[in-house]
Each structure stands twice: as structure tokens, then as C-alpha cells.
Design an enzyme around this catalytic site. Sequence first.
Site, PDB file in Angstrom:
ATOM      1  N   LYS A  13      89.262  45.825 -36.114  1.00 34.06           N
ATOM      2  CA  LYS A  13      87.818  45.563 -36.227  1.00 34.06           C
ATOM      3  C   LYS A  13      87.128  46.672 -37.039  1.00 34.06           C
ATOM      4  CE  LYS A  13      87.243  45.445 -31.698  1.00 34.06           C
ATOM      5  NZ  LYS A  13      88.631  45.709 -31.273  1.00 34.06           N
ATOM      6  N   ARG A  88      81.582  41.744 -25.288  1.00 32.13           N
ATOM      7  CA  ARG A  88      82.913  42.038 -24.785  1.00 32.13           C
ATOM      8  C   ARG A  88      83.245  41.183 -23.568  1.00 32.13           C
ATOM      9  NH1 ARG A  88      84.639  46.582 -27.465  1.00 32.13           N
ATOM     10  NH2 ARG A  88      86.377  47.568 -26.418  1.00 32.13           N
ATOM     11  N   ARG A 122      97.020  55.982 -34.404  1.00 31.46           N
ATOM     12  CA  ARG A 122      95.708  56.030 -35.072  1.00 31.46           C
ATOM     13  C   ARG A 122      95.158  57.450 -35.125  1.00 31.46           C
ATOM     14  NH1 ARG A 122      91.090  52.179 -33.139  1.00 31.46           N
ATOM     15  NH2 ARG A 122      91.728  52.954 -31.104  1.00 31.46           N
ATOM     16  N   ARG A 153      91.694  59.677 -30.394  1.00 33.87           N
ATOM     17  CA  ARG A 153      90.751  59.271 -29.337  1.00 33.87           C
ATOM     18  C   ARG A 153      91.388  59.450 -27.962  1.00 33.87           C
ATOM     19  NH1 ARG A 153      88.347  53.499 -31.100  1.00 33.87           N
ATOM     20  NH2 ARG A 153      88.794  53.080 -28.901  1.00 33.87           N
ATOM     21  N   ARG A 164      93.507  48.590 -21.487  1.00 34.61           N
ATOM     22  CA  ARG A 164      92.552  47.981 -22.427  1.00 34.61           C
ATOM     23  C   ARG A 164      92.992  46.570 -22.815  1.00 34.61           C
ATOM     24  NH1 ARG A 164      92.511  52.663 -26.674  1.00 34.61           N
ATOM     25  NH2 ARG A 164      91.344  51.235 -28.010  1.00 34.61           N
TER      26      ARG A 164
HETATM   27  P1  AP5 Z   1      91.091  49.804 -35.924  1.00 35.54           P
HETATM   28  O1  AP5 Z   1      90.448  49.180 -37.110  1.00 35.54           O
HETATM   29  O2  AP5 Z   1      90.655  51.160 -35.518  1.00 35.54           O
HETATM   30  O3  AP5 Z   1      91.075  48.793 -34.683  1.00 35.54           O
HETATM   31  P2  AP5 Z   1      89.893  48.354 -33.711  1.00 35.54           P
HETATM   32  O4  AP5 Z   1      90.016  46.877 -33.544  1.00 35.54           O
HETATM   33  O5  AP5 Z   1      88.587  48.898 -34.179  1.00 35.54           O
HETATM   34  O6  AP5 Z   1      90.393  49.044 -32.386  1.00 35.54           O
HETATM   35  P3  AP5 Z   1      89.601  49.851 -31.252  1.00 35.54           P
HETATM   36  O7  AP5 Z   1      90.632  50.595 -30.466  1.00 35.54           O
HETATM   37  O8  AP5 Z   1      88.463  50.641 -31.843  1.00 35.54           O
HETATM   38  O9  AP5 Z   1      89.052  48.691 -30.416  1.00 35.54           O
HETATM   39  P4  AP5 Z   1      88.589  48.757 -28.986  1.00 35.54           P
HETATM   40  O10 AP5 Z   1      87.951  47.427 -28.914  1.00 35.54           O
HETATM   41  O11 AP5 Z   1      89.602  49.065 -27.980  1.00 35.54           O
HETATM   42  O12 AP5 Z   1      87.668  50.075 -28.973  1.00 35.54           O
HETATM   43  P5  AP5 Z   1      86.083  50.288 -28.949  1.00 35.54           P
HETATM   44  O13 AP5 Z   1      85.800  51.533 -29.658  1.00 35.54           O
HETATM   45  O14 AP5 Z   1      85.380  49.039 -29.346  1.00 35.54           O
HETATM   46  O15 AP5 Z   1      92.673  49.809 -36.220  1.00 35.54           O
HETATM   47  C1  AP5 Z   1      93.596  50.331 -35.273  1.00 35.54           C
HETATM   48  C2  AP5 Z   1      94.776  50.983 -35.986  1.00 35.54           C
HETATM   49  O16 AP5 Z   1      95.506  49.982 -36.691  1.00 35.54           O
HETATM   50  C3  AP5 Z   1      94.375  52.036 -37.026  1.00 35.54           C
HETATM   51  O17 AP5 Z   1      95.316  53.054 -36.991  1.00 35.54           O
HETATM   52  C4  AP5 Z   1      94.426  51.263 -38.357  1.00 35.54           C
HETATM   53  O18 AP5 Z   1      94.726  52.112 -39.444  1.00 35.54           O
HETATM   54  C5  AP5 Z   1      95.551  50.254 -38.096  1.00 35.54           C
HETATM   55  N1  AP5 Z   1      95.350  48.980 -38.788  1.00 35.54           N
HETATM   56  C6  AP5 Z   1      94.183  48.296 -38.946  1.00 35.54           C
HETATM   57  N2  AP5 Z   1      94.393  47.140 -39.611  1.00 35.54           N
HETATM   58  C7  AP5 Z   1      95.728  47.092 -39.861  1.00 35.54           C
HETATM   59  C8  AP5 Z   1      96.567  46.136 -40.520  1.00 35.54           C
HETATM   60  N3  AP5 Z   1      96.049  45.013 -41.042  1.00 35.54           N
HETATM   61  N4  AP5 Z   1      97.897  46.396 -40.604  1.00 35.54           N
HETATM   62  C9  AP5 Z   1      98.418  47.545 -40.062  1.00 35.54           C
HETATM   63  N5  AP5 Z   1      97.671  48.486 -39.444  1.00 35.54           N
HETATM   64  C10 AP5 Z   1      96.334  48.263 -39.336  1.00 35.54           C
HETATM   65  O19 AP5 Z   1      85.818  50.470 -27.379  1.00 35.54           O
HETATM   66  C11 AP5 Z   1      86.280  51.601 -26.691  1.00 35.54           C
HETATM   67  C12 AP5 Z   1      85.756  51.593 -25.260  1.00 35.54           C
HETATM   68  O20 AP5 Z   1      84.315  51.626 -25.283  1.00 35.54           O
HETATM   69  C13 AP5 Z   1      86.100  50.358 -24.424  1.00 35.54           C
HETATM   70  O21 AP5 Z   1      87.381  50.468 -23.830  1.00 35.54           O
HETATM   71  C14 AP5 Z   1      84.968  50.379 -23.391  1.00 35.54           C
HETATM   72  O22 AP5 Z   1      85.193  51.338 -22.407  1.00 35.54           O
HETATM   73  C15 AP5 Z   1      83.772  50.839 -24.229  1.00 35.54           C
HETATM   74  N6  AP5 Z   1      83.053  49.704 -24.834  1.00 35.54           N
HETATM   75  C16 AP5 Z   1      82.927  49.444 -26.160  1.00 35.54           C
HETATM   76  N7  AP5 Z   1      82.207  48.335 -26.359  1.00 35.54           N
HETATM   77  C17 AP5 Z   1      81.870  47.865 -25.126  1.00 35.54           C
HETATM   78  C18 AP5 Z   1      81.146  46.734 -24.673  1.00 35.54           C
HETATM   79  N8  AP5 Z   1      80.611  45.852 -25.526  1.00 35.54           N
HETATM   80  N9  AP5 Z   1      81.012  46.571 -23.330  1.00 35.54           N
HETATM   81  C19 AP5 Z   1      81.524  47.438 -22.444  1.00 35.54           C
HETATM   82  N10 AP5 Z   1      82.245  48.535 -22.808  1.00 35.54           N
HETATM   83  C20 AP5 Z   1      82.409  48.748 -24.141  1.00 35.54           C
HETATM   84 MG    MG Z   2      87.187  50.276 -33.377  1.00 34.02          MG
END
Ligand code: AP5
Ligand code: MG
Length: 206
Positions: A13, A88, A122, A153, A164
Amino acid sequence: MKLILLGAPGSGKGTQAAYITDKYDLPHISTGDLFRENIKNKTPLGIKVKEIMDTGNLCPDDLTVELVKDRLNNPDCKNGYLLDGFPRDIPQAIALDEFAAPDVVIEIDVDLNKIEHRITGRRSCPKCGGSFHVDFIGNVDKCPTCGDKLIIRKDDNPETVKERLEVYQNQTAPLIEYYGKQGKLVKVNGDQPIEKVFEEVVKVLG
Ligand code: AP5
Ligand code: MG
């Protein structure tokens, strides 16, 4: 254009958001990034959510919805937005429909067996929000985009990733059906090189 990126942790994402905001000039609103900023600045919100995030669970809906509502009131969102990581769960989606319903929801579909490798390799840049993988950049500690120090992270470890993924399957995946029924969901194949995924996104957005 009001756009949502939906997908499992590590589905790409944040990576796609960087390409999309560049091409379509939309503000990138990542609730994960907003919470991490609050934690870094030790705000009352950050103090409340730190432990929840560290264990891979979802922050409370009311706090999250308020955070997004506030952010969407900023003038830069008047022509649209790109939401990454929100909504989410179903209550968040219902709340969003009441104040800023999306036009399109792009689901980045990935094989969940590949997630652990993606997340544990990552490297993240807290300054510019960049997200990289050691497979592509090697074990460097400087952000390839802005030169700041890369970090791992706190929730990017195998135990938390498992939690997760469970949270994703139980609470977030039902949004696929929710937006499918509204006729707003488009699925892209996230199991291909980053540029190819983006090509599919561009086909959707035009
Ligand atoms: P990356 O692009 O970083 O992936 P991402 O989908 O953004 O993953 P996140 O871990 O950020 O998602 P998340 O939903 O768990 O975390 P968030 O910060 O939202 O890519 C990942 C890796 O893969 C990288 O190394 C990249 O280089 C590689 N990659 C990307 N594309 C690729 C491809 N095509 N091929 C190969 N490699 C690739 O949330 C974190 C925490 O915040 C949650 O657990 C929760 O506690 C809280 N939170 C956030 N939003 C909410 C909400 N709405 N409600 C409640 N709690 C929330
Ligand atoms: Mg992210």
C-alpha cells in the site's frame, strides 16, 4: 478522486501510494504513519496507541475516525485523497461513508505466505515515508530517496506480523465484500514487480 488502498500488511500500500500521489497529485493519508508520528512526538494520542500498535492490534475506531476526519478537513483534501490503511474494519467504513465516501477502492491482492518475508526485510524512512526492502536496496542505513536514517518498524517482527495478518483476515478482509457490494472495488495483482503493480493501478485510475 477519493481513493482507498486496501490490502494486507506488507501488500505494498505504502509503496504504491508513493507512485500514485506523484502521478495524480493526491494527498497520501496513511493512518499508520499518522499514529507513528504521534508516538514519536509523545502526544496524548501517541501514548494511548503505542502498546496497541506494538502488538499488531487495531487502534480504537473512535480515535481513528476522528484522526481521519480532522485530516480530511485540511484544504489539501478538497479535490480528493488517497487513504492508505483506513478504513480497517466495517465500523470505520460505515463512518467514512457518512463524511467522505470513496469513489474507488483498490485492493492489492497478495499471497499471504509471502508477507513475512516482505515485512521482515522492510526498511522504513520516518522522514519521507519511504518503504524499501533489503532485497532491492541491500543492507544500507540511508534512505535512497531523502538520505535520512532508515529504521526497522517496531511491529516488523515475525510474531507481530502473525498477529497483524490475523487481524487483517478477521477485521479488514470483510471490507472486500462491503465495497464489492457498493460496486467500488477493483482488485490488482500485488504479486508482481512494483512497476507492474503500478501499471495495473494506472489502468484502473486512467
Ligand atoms: P509496503 O508498501 O510498506 O506495504 P504496506 O502495505 O504499506 O504494509 P504496512 O506494513 O505499512 O501495512 P500495515 O497495514 O500493516 O501497516 P500500517 O502502517 O497501515 O511494502 C512492504 C514491503 O514489501 C516493503 O519492504 C516493500 O519494499 C516491499 N514491496 C512492496 N511492493 C512489492 C512488490 N510488488 N514486490 C516485492 N516487494 C514489494 O498500520 C500499522 C498499525 O497502525 C496497525 O497494526 C494498527 O495498530 C495501526 N493502524 C493503522 N491504521 C489503522 C486503522 N485504520 N484503524 C486502527 N488501527 C490502525
Ligand atoms: Mg504502509
